[in-house]
Design a protein around this motif. Sequence first.
Motif: not given
Length: 164
Positions: A55-58, A65-85
């Motif tokens: 829900d937070t990703v949505v 609109e249009g964020l890199t996986p790394g930017a999403l991970a950083q803004r949501l406070g999770v690690k990049a591999p978690t965001m990639t999954r």
Amino acid sequence: MAKKDKGDKKNKAGKKKENGERHHSLAAAVTQAARAMRTHLSRSLADSGLYAGQDTVVQLLAAEEGLTPGALAQRLGVKAPTMTRTIGRMEAQGFVERRHVDADGRLTMVHLTAEGRARLEAIAVASAEIEELATAGLSGKEVKQLLKLLAAVEENLHGNTSKD
């Protein structure tokens, strides 16, 4: 001048100990409250096909609109591999899509699909229901105070990164 009562010293020592315990119980209380809210929200969103955290990703992609996986991970406070999954799972569900934006295809941006955007209403409704449940019995003033206090706690924690 009268001497201080030894009982006063004991009371002060007891207060120090209580304050130390209060700090520990504050962390536990905030963690438990957050966990309970996430659990209720996840259950409410299950019918819409969203899993915990999606829900937070949505919401983030709807706002920007249009964020890199790394930017999403950083803004949501999770690690990049978690965001990639998470992105992979959401892509399989049809909620997001990845688009390559550079010539060699290394830079990828994540975008909401129409299916993902359609989940915004369910997220808003579920979030409102959970907030109402969580704040039952609190006045509007108390809710504002709670929000202000939690923002101050968060600011204190972000300002003190030396113990990360």
